[in-house]
Design a protein around this motif. Structure first.
Motif, PDB file in Angstrom:
ATOM      1  N   ASP B 177       0.859  -1.171   0.000  1.00 42.76           N
ATOM      2  CA  ASP B 177       0.000   0.000   0.000  1.00 42.76           C
ATOM      3  C   ASP B 177       0.909   1.240   0.000  1.00 42.76           C
ATOM      4  N   ILE B 178       0.295   2.417  -0.089  1.00 41.98           N
ATOM      5  CA  ILE B 178       1.077   3.643  -0.267  1.00 41.98           C
ATOM      6  C   ILE B 178       2.075   3.867   0.880  1.00 41.98           C
ATOM      7  N   ASP B 179       1.616   3.636   2.111  1.00 43.79           N
ATOM      8  CA  ASP B 179       2.500   3.879   3.253  1.00 43.79           C
ATOM      9  C   ASP B 179       3.697   2.935   3.252  1.00 43.79           C
ATOM     10  N   ALA B 180       3.401   1.651   2.983  1.00 47.23           N
ATOM     11  CA  ALA B 180       4.478   0.652   2.981  1.00 47.23           C
ATOM     12  C   ALA B 180       5.446   0.960   1.842  1.00 47.23           C
ATOM     13  N   MET B 181       4.890   1.380   0.718  1.00 45.73           N
ATOM     14  CA  MET B 181       5.733   1.722  -0.436  1.00 45.73           C
ATOM     15  C   MET B 181       6.721   2.834  -0.066  1.00 45.73           C
ATOM     16  N   LYS B 182       6.228   3.784   0.702  1.00 40.69           N
ATOM     17  CA  LYS B 182       7.057   4.911   1.120  1.00 40.69           C
ATOM     18  C   LYS B 182       8.226   4.417   1.994  1.00 40.69           C
ATOM     19  N   VAL B 183       7.899   3.541   2.937  1.00 35.20           N
ATOM     20  CA  VAL B 183       8.931   3.011   3.832  1.00 35.20           C
ATOM     21  C   VAL B 183       9.983   2.228   3.040  1.00 35.20           C
ATOM     22  N   VAL B 184       9.487   1.368   2.135  1.00 37.96           N
ATOM     23  CA  VAL B 184      10.391   0.560   1.327  1.00 37.96           C
ATOM     24  C   VAL B 184      11.271   1.468   0.453  1.00 37.96           C
ATOM     25  N   ALA B 185      10.645   2.459  -0.155  1.00 39.18           N
ATOM     26  CA  ALA B 185      11.392   3.364  -1.028  1.00 39.18           C
ATOM     27  C   ALA B 185      12.446   4.146  -0.239  1.00 39.18           C
ATOM     28  N   ASP B 186      12.076   4.600   0.960  1.00 38.67           N
ATOM     29  CA  ASP B 186      13.054   5.304   1.807  1.00 38.67           C
ATOM     30  C   ASP B 186      14.245   4.403   2.114  1.00 38.67           C
ATOM     31  N   GLY B 187      13.929   3.147   2.400  1.00 38.37           N
ATOM     32  CA  GLY B 187      14.985   2.171   2.693  1.00 38.37           C
ATOM     33  C   GLY B 187      15.925   2.026   1.512  1.00 38.37           C
ATOM     34  N   VAL B 188      15.330   1.866   0.322  1.00 44.41           N
ATOM     35  CA  VAL B 188      16.148   1.687  -0.877  1.00 44.41           C
ATOM     36  C   VAL B 188      16.976   2.963  -1.143  1.00 44.41           C
ATOM     37  N   ASN B 189      16.332   4.104  -0.998  1.00 52.40           N
ATOM     38  CA  ASN B 189      17.054   5.357  -1.237  1.00 52.40           C
ATOM     39  C   ASN B 189      18.242   5.526  -0.294  1.00 52.40           C
ATOM     40  N   SER B 190      18.078   5.007   0.932  1.00 49.76           N
ATOM     41  CA  SER B 190      19.189   5.141   1.874  1.00 49.76           C
ATOM     42  C   SER B 190      20.369   4.267   1.466  1.00 49.76           C
ATOM     43  N   LEU B 191      20.096   3.313   0.573  1.00 50.11           N
ATOM     44  CA  LEU B 191      21.178   2.450   0.082  1.00 50.11           C
ATOM     45  C   LEU B 191      22.008   3.135  -1.007  1.00 50.11           C
ATOM     46  N   ARG B 192      21.402   4.169  -1.606  1.00 46.70           N
ATOM     47  CA  ARG B 192      22.090   4.807  -2.733  1.00 46.70           C
ATOM     48  C   ARG B 192      23.418   5.402  -2.276  1.00 46.70           C
ATOM     49  N   SER B 193      24.459   5.067  -3.013  1.00 45.33           N
ATOM     50  CA  SER B 193      25.746   5.692  -2.720  1.00 45.33           C
ATOM     51  C   SER B 193      26.646   5.564  -3.938  1.00 45.33           C
ATOM     52  N   ALA B 194      27.738   6.283  -3.915  1.00 42.22           N
ATOM     53  CA  ALA B 194      28.613   6.352  -5.086  1.00 42.22           C
ATOM     54  C   ALA B 194      29.242   5.012  -5.425  1.00 42.22           C
ATOM     55  N   ASP B 195      29.388   4.135  -4.412  1.00 44.10           N
ATOM     56  CA  ASP B 195      30.036   2.852  -4.714  1.00 44.10           C
ATOM     57  C   ASP B 195      29.043   1.691  -4.757  1.00 44.10           C
TER      58      ASP B 195
END
Lengths: 480, 250
Positions: B177-195
């Motif tokens: 659902d929308i809320d869970a999607m937000k949490v999951v997306a935040d998690g994935v975004n926090s993984l983003r890094s240059a390496d």
């Protein structure tokens, strides 16, 4: 010396286990009245005990080997077995760990068995078994204070004849079955426990602490009696692989729980399963039965069966007392060429009796196993309840698991539930774990241990940890 | 970081991937989109090493190593981690136990010792808080009785703890659902890094509003037929896949 030669040497020693020189303490192979008389005399038994043994023997002669189990093995020649032999002399045993099969030592290592115990387990001639005489002494004193009797069955027959006579054979009668009859005639070892009224045994009892239990008897007889409101937890066996030159083992265990008594009996069995082809492994034909004789009494069996070439074993409960409780928690693991036919019987006789059965079977390699369980609810067992759950897990595609549940319901007020599953260790579970970096063997053991959790949590803490390690060793090399 | 060249894959003799090329560099987020049955999930499954797929042609290199020559667990330890579309239940095995075993297996592969218990507990508590997961989840059996959203959050939790070099997410948005999607997306975004690189397989553009990709690829009939930036996803959302197909045939 190369390890191969070493192994050959050990094997040769193994074959020669049946010492040929007839000393005064050993009878030649064969079974007749004189053998039984010899055993009884050697044990210093009273007349009634000899008579009891002979009665069993005459019954046994009229009986035939049961053939209903899902097992295959060549006929056993009972005249080829030596029914009484003194323990090996120190000079005949390996003199140090260097003389022991390195594979066996490797297994001890994996199981985390302390160094000083490895020697004793491997049969090395050491003076002080487990060098823990002081521990044992303290242990005995504590039990004595509590009034608990814990000794070998032979000692009990000599020292507490009235108690033994009152209970022996009242749960498993002499002629109960073929192997029980044989055991009744020739048993030479085993334990006796009596916990007096109102006493909670101050510690878990284990054969490990019984000094004269260094060699497992071929025909063990164990009798545990818990008087009114008494409690005891008894641990049998050992996680270390035990070798024995006797191929046939036919033990009998009788438990008696009087009013409000509670007996918890835990077993970890890991006898030699034989080589890759199952050759030389132990045949384990055991009769274990508990009698909830008193009202509100409770008997709980927990077993982890990983060893033996053949296992034939059905720890059972007779629920006579009102509101008495029977429990059976079992994990049976077979690998290689092992065969196991195991399960339980819950006989509900008294009113409002309850029983729980949780059986987990794991088959790997080319092994074969069967769960066989009977739930019988008698006409007077009003309001009786049973819950049965049996799950099988297959590893690989050359093994087999079978479930034979029997139910005999004698009245309409009983509630009987049965759940059963058989699953192959799921490829997707394995993939999931491996895709997280866990190697295949660790993944299998993780999944299998998870599968067994309901049973392991019934084991005493220390045993549970050992049981997990044991499971891993047993299943080693079962995948890939 | 990841270089897939001319990849041909069959399942039971049926051709699924038919000459797929894909290059993913460190620091990038890629999204693979495409109609049902195009082979999207097959791609991530093959890279992770799932059984049942036969690679008949082509290569997969990860940091120069031949992935197809590596065992499943070796790929994971090298830093390739797959988040499942349908996470698997493992009864009786605690979530925290799986996490610890996985982390220690990776550490061992790097020649590091086991993580000290207090350090591990701190790490796991921190990460599960990020995923808005109650600590009691850690004590429950892996995915057993979890709702769809809980399972997906659990997948991302594993990523946060294991810190892969290349995170592959297979339909991580399905069933959220929308809320869970937000949490999951935040998690994935926090993984983003240059390496680190992220490779997402998804049906829907909506996930890409939350996790904005650097590159979007359209996978049709076993091949990548069009690649572009994040705007391509919007175009697909508006126009469907048909026009891409027609364009690629032409």
């Amino acid at each position: 010396m190369a390890s191969e030669e070493m192994e050959q040497l050990v094997r040769r020693e193994y074959k020669q286990g049946f010492v040929t020189d007839i000393e005064s303490d050993t009878v030649p192979p064969g079974l007749d009245e004189s053998t039984i008389a010899f055993i009884s005399q050697k044990k210093g038994e009273p007349e009634w005990m000899l008579e009891w043994r002979l009665e069993a023997y005459y019954q046994w002669l009229k009986m035939t080997t049961p053939s209903w189990a899902h097992l295959e093995y060549p006929p056993i020649d009972y005249q080829a077995i030596s029914y009484f032999s003194a323990p090996k002399k120190p000079e005949d045993r390996p003199q140090s760990l260097d003389e022991v099969d390195p594979k066996l030592l490797e297994t001890y290592e994996k199981l985390g068995i302390p160094l000083h115990e490895r020697a004793a387990l491997a049969g090395v001639a050491v003076d002080a078994v487990f060098d823990s005489v002081s521990v044992t002494t303290t242990f005995k004193e504590k039990l004595h204070e509590a009034g608990v009797i814990f000794c070998s069955i032979s000692e009990a027959i000599r020292e507490y004849p009235e108690l033994v006579r009152q209970y022996l054979g009242t749960v498993v009668p002499q002629a109960d079955n073929y192997f029980a009859a044989l055991n009744s005639a020739v048993f030479t070892d085993g334990s006796f426990v009596y916990v007096p009224e109102g006493v909670k045994c101050p510690m878990e009892l284990s054969t490990y602490f019984r000094i004269n239990a260094a060699n497992t008897g071929q025909f063990e007889r164990t009798l545990i009696v818990c008087d009114k409101r008494a409690q005891v937890s008894y641990l049998e066996g050992c996680t270390a692989p035990q070798r024995d030159e006797n191929q046939l083992h036919a033990a009998v265990v009788e438990l008696v729980a009087l009013e409000d008594a509670y007996i918890k009996y835990s077993t970890v069995q890991n006898w030699y399963p034989g080589d890759e082809n199952g050759k030389g492994g132990i045949y384990n034909f055991v009769t274990k039965r508990g009698d909830c004789r008193g009202d509100r009494s409770r008997i709980s069996w927990t077993q982890v069966e990983t060893g033996s070439a053949i296992t034939w074993k059905y720890p059972s409960c007779m629920l006579r007392g009102k509101e008495s409780v029977g429990e059976f928690y079992s994990v049976a693991v077979t690998n290689g060429r092992q065969q196991a036919d195991t399960g339980t019987k819950m006989i509900h006789i008294g009113e409002n009796t309850r029983s729980t059965i949780v059986a987990k079977g794991i088959a790997a390699g080319r092994s074969d196993q069967a769960y066989r369980g009977l739930v019988k609810i008698g006409p007077r067992a009003k309001g009786a309840r049973n819950y049965t759950q049996c799950d099988s897990l297959l590893i690989g595609d050359q093994c087999g698991a079978h479930t034979f549940p029997y139910q005999e319901i004698g009245n309409s007020t009983a509630t009987v539930e049965h759940e059963a599953t058989t699953s192959k260790i799921a490829d997707d579970q394995l993939f999931y774990c491996r895709a997280r970096g866990i190697d295949e063997e660790d993944a299998v053991s993780m999944i299998v241990n998870g599968f067994c959790k309901d049973v392991f949590q019934e084991l005493p803490m220390e045993f549970a940890v050992e049981a997990e390690a044991l499971l891993n060793v047993t299943l080693e090399g079962s995948v890939g | 970081m990841l270089e897939v060249k001319d990849l041909h894959v069959t399942i039971e003799d049926k051709a699924i991937l038919k000459g797929l090329d894909l290059t993913v560099n460190a620091g990038e987020v890629h999204a693979i989109m495409g109609p049902n049955g195009a082979g999207k999930s097959t791609l991530s499954a093959v890279i992770a090493g799932k059984d049942g797929y036969e690679v008949t042609q082509g290569t997969i290199l990860f940091e120069g190593q031949d992935v197809l020559e590596m065992e499943i667990e070796e790929r994971a330890r090298a830093g390739l981690l797959l988040g499942f579309q349908y996470p698997i239940e493992i009864p009786g095995v605690k979530n925290i136990y799986l996490l610890k075993a996985a982390l220690n297996a990776q550490r061992a592969a790097r020649g590091e010792g086991e993580i000290p218990a207090p350090e591990f507990m701190k790490l796991v508590r921190e990460k599960s808080a990020e995923m808005k997961m109650d600590p009691s989840f850690l004590q429950r059996a892996v995915n057993e009785g979890f709702s769809g959203g809980e399972k997906k959050r659990n997948e991302i939790l594993q990523m946060l703890v294991l810190q892969p070099k290349l995170a592959m997410l297979d339909e991580i948005d399905s069933g959220l659902d929308i809320d869970a999607m937000k949490v999951v997306a935040d998690g994935v975004n926090s993984l983003r890094s240059a390496d680190r690189a992220i490779l997402m397989v998804t049906h829907y553009q909506r996930l890409l509003n939350h996790i904005v990709p650097d590159r979007v690829h359209v996978l049709v009939d076993g091949r990548i037929v069009k690649s572009g930036d994040k705007d391509l996803a919007l175009e697909l959302e508006a126009r469907g896949y048909e026009w891409v197909l027609e364009e690629s045939v032409a």
